[in-house]
Design a protein around this motif. Structure first.
Motif, PDB file in Angstrom:
ATOM      1  N   ASP A 204      -2.061  -1.674  -8.389  1.00 49.97           N
ATOM      2  CA  ASP A 204      -1.495  -1.239  -9.669  1.00 49.97           C
ATOM      3  C   ASP A 204      -0.025  -0.687  -9.564  1.00 49.97           C
ATOM      4  O   ASP A 204       0.822  -0.772 -10.453  1.00 49.97           O
ATOM      5  CB  ASP A 204      -2.434  -0.039  -9.839  1.00 49.97           C
ATOM      6  CG  ASP A 204      -3.793  -0.263 -10.219  1.00 49.97           C
ATOM      7  OD1 ASP A 204      -4.121  -1.431 -10.639  1.00 49.97           O
ATOM      8  OD2 ASP A 204      -4.764   0.749 -10.255  1.00 49.97           O
ATOM      9  N   GLN A 205       0.262  -0.137  -8.365  1.00 48.52           N
ATOM     10  CA  GLN A 205       1.489   0.415  -8.210  1.00 48.52           C
ATOM     11  C   GLN A 205       2.685  -0.857  -8.364  1.00 48.52           C
ATOM     12  O   GLN A 205       3.805  -0.802  -8.767  1.00 48.52           O
ATOM     13  CB  GLN A 205       2.024   1.124  -7.088  1.00 48.52           C
ATOM     14  CG  GLN A 205       1.214   2.807  -7.391  1.00 48.52           C
ATOM     15  CD  GLN A 205       2.004   3.728  -6.434  1.00 48.52           C
ATOM     16  OE1 GLN A 205       3.035   3.599  -6.126  1.00 48.52           O
ATOM     17  NE2 GLN A 205       1.148   4.860  -6.207  1.00 48.52           N
ATOM     18  N   SER A 206       1.896  -2.174  -7.602  1.00 46.77           N
ATOM     19  CA  SER A 206       2.831  -3.173  -7.465  1.00 46.77           C
ATOM     20  C   SER A 206       3.242  -3.710  -8.880  1.00 46.77           C
ATOM     21  O   SER A 206       4.554  -4.279  -9.325  1.00 46.77           O
ATOM     22  CB  SER A 206       2.121  -4.250  -6.763  1.00 46.77           C
ATOM     23  OG  SER A 206       2.792  -5.604  -6.689  1.00 46.77           O
ATOM     24  N   LEU A 207       2.051  -3.858  -9.871  1.00 46.01           N
ATOM     25  CA  LEU A 207       2.239  -4.246 -11.237  1.00 46.01           C
ATOM     26  C   LEU A 207       3.061  -3.450 -11.971  1.00 46.01           C
ATOM     27  O   LEU A 207       3.780  -3.878 -12.955  1.00 46.01           O
ATOM     28  CB  LEU A 207       0.816  -4.581 -11.576  1.00 46.01           C
ATOM     29  CG  LEU A 207      -0.069  -5.537 -11.267  1.00 46.01           C
ATOM     30  CD1 LEU A 207      -1.592  -5.440 -11.729  1.00 46.01           C
ATOM     31  CD2 LEU A 207       0.697  -6.932 -11.473  1.00 46.01           C
TER      32      LEU A 207
ATOM     33  N   ILE B 271       6.290  -5.071  -3.384  1.00 40.04           N
ATOM     34  CA  ILE B 271       5.606  -5.595  -2.414  1.00 40.04           C
ATOM     35  C   ILE B 271       4.998  -6.997  -3.024  1.00 40.04           C
ATOM     36  O   ILE B 271       4.556  -6.952  -4.464  1.00 40.04           O
ATOM     37  CB  ILE B 271       4.591  -5.022  -1.455  1.00 40.04           C
ATOM     38  CG1 ILE B 271       3.463  -4.531  -2.553  1.00 40.04           C
ATOM     39  CG2 ILE B 271       5.033  -3.784  -0.893  1.00 40.04           C
ATOM     40  CD1 ILE B 271       2.098  -3.624  -2.071  1.00 40.04           C
ATOM     41  N   THR B 272       4.546  -8.083  -2.261  1.00 38.74           N
ATOM     42  CA  THR B 272       3.681  -9.060  -2.880  1.00 38.74           C
ATOM     43  C   THR B 272       2.642  -9.308  -1.909  1.00 38.74           C
ATOM     44  O   THR B 272       2.772  -9.477  -0.564  1.00 38.74           O
ATOM     45  CB  THR B 272       4.619 -10.308  -2.561  1.00 38.74           C
ATOM     46  OG1 THR B 272       5.781 -10.230  -3.577  1.00 38.74           O
ATOM     47  CG2 THR B 272       3.761 -11.525  -3.347  1.00 38.74           C
ATOM     48  N   ILE B 273       1.413  -8.871  -2.314  1.00 42.15           N
ATOM     49  CA  ILE B 273       0.178  -9.047  -1.602  1.00 42.15           C
ATOM     50  C   ILE B 273      -0.320 -10.670  -1.518  1.00 42.15           C
ATOM     51  O   ILE B 273      -0.677 -11.097  -2.245  1.00 42.15           O
ATOM     52  CB  ILE B 273      -1.217  -8.254  -2.238  1.00 42.15           C
ATOM     53  CG1 ILE B 273      -0.590  -6.684  -2.257  1.00 42.15           C
ATOM     54  CG2 ILE B 273      -2.194  -8.356  -1.234  1.00 42.15           C
ATOM     55  CD1 ILE B 273      -1.521  -5.665  -2.941  1.00 42.15           C
TER      56      ILE B 273
ATOM     57  N   HIS C  20      -4.795   7.566  -2.200  1.00 42.04           N
ATOM     58  CA  HIS C  20      -4.091   6.819  -3.170  1.00 42.04           C
ATOM     59  C   HIS C  20      -2.563   7.380  -3.694  1.00 42.04           C
ATOM     60  O   HIS C  20      -1.808   6.475  -4.134  1.00 42.04           O
ATOM     61  CB  HIS C  20      -4.810   6.700  -4.698  1.00 42.04           C
ATOM     62  CG  HIS C  20      -6.306   6.187  -4.346  1.00 42.04           C
ATOM     63  ND1 HIS C  20      -7.356   6.417  -5.018  1.00 42.04           N
ATOM     64  CD2 HIS C  20      -6.693   5.565  -3.326  1.00 42.04           C
ATOM     65  CE1 HIS C  20      -8.460   5.910  -4.640  1.00 42.04           C
ATOM     66  NE2 HIS C  20      -8.233   5.280  -3.436  1.00 42.04           N
ATOM     67  N   LYS C  21      -2.280   8.344  -3.255  1.00 47.55           N
ATOM     68  CA  LYS C  21      -0.631   8.927  -3.408  1.00 47.55           C
ATOM     69  C   LYS C  21      -0.040   8.590  -2.272  1.00 47.55           C
ATOM     70  O   LYS C  21       1.042   7.960  -2.233  1.00 47.55           O
ATOM     71  CB  LYS C  21      -0.829  10.329  -3.598  1.00 47.55           C
ATOM     72  CG  LYS C  21      -1.412  10.704  -5.101  1.00 47.55           C
ATOM     73  CD  LYS C  21      -1.581  12.272  -5.128  1.00 47.55           C
ATOM     74  CE  LYS C  21      -2.163  12.651  -6.436  1.00 47.55           C
ATOM     75  NZ  LYS C  21      -2.239  14.030  -6.746  1.00 47.55           N
TER      76      LYS C  21
END
Length: 217
Positions: free
Chosen positions: A21-24, A30-32, A176-177
């Protein structure tokens, strides 16, 4: 340049989802590259597929030793040229050779205020001990279980009405934080692990790392 990450899971993958979510949202650069699980039915694999991330199952039961499984796992991770390995509810004890291979490049999140309550059933153990507070720790991974240098901790109060389930929910919210935050620091090259010590912005952290507050970033 975006940080290449491989995430290891064994279960639902809620921390994985927080990273996705945070990446989007553009909050985490980051790239998972892949999500790997030792459990075929881990829901985190479905989360990965939904986000168009390669989802890989490696059955630990097919290997006669931990070393053989870890060698297969290491081979898969290295195919994705991971700059950081993220353990997100990966329920395997890792061998010394594996942890040495990713020394300073592997993070874990553990549901206690380390060094308290290493291992399992941390929420009930904190209640049984009569503790007033509980929490979660992000740490670098070493061969010794839940003993690597701590980066970041978040704390919640244990209330008289709490049981293990309610305390688990509180801790999950904190996870999640702080996990995305620690990974963000690593991606920005602010966070480093040198000779068993954690450095943030070239300053050595205490043995319990930084205590999370809403205004740190």
């Amino acid at each position: 340049m975006s940080l290449s990450v491989v995430v290891l899971i064994s279960g639902s993958g809620s921390n994985l989802q927080a990273l996705i979510d945070q990446s989007l949202e553009g909050k985490l650069d980051i790239t998972i590259k892949a999500v790997i699980s030792n459990k075929a039915d881990a829901f985190g694999l479905e989360r990965a597929k939904k986000a168009n991330i390669p989802a890989v199952f490696i059955d630990h039961k097919k290997f006669s030793t931990r070393e053989e499984f870890d060698a297969a796992l290491q081979y898969e991770i290295d195919q994705h040229k991971a700059e950081l390995v993220v353990l997100a509810g990966f329920m395997r004890i890792l061998t010394e050779g594996f942890t040495r291979h990713y020394d300073g490049k592997m993070l874990n999140i553990h549901p206690s205020l380390l060094p308290k309550f290493k291992g399992l059933n941390t929420h009930q153990r904190a209640i049984d001990a009569g503790d007033k507070e509980h929490g979660v720790s992000v740490h670098f991974v070493t061969a010794e279980l839940d003993a690597g240098a701590v980066v970041l901790q978040a704390v919640t109060e244990i209330e008289p009405s709490d049981d293990a389930e309610s305390l688990s929910k509180k801790v999950h919210n904190l996870e999640h934080k702080i996990y995305p935050l620690a990974i963000k620091w690593f991606s920005q090259k602010r966070l480093a692990y040198k000779s068993g010590k954690v450095m943030l912005d070239s300053e050595r952290l205490s043995d319990t790392g930084i205590r999370y507050q809403q205004d740190i970033h």
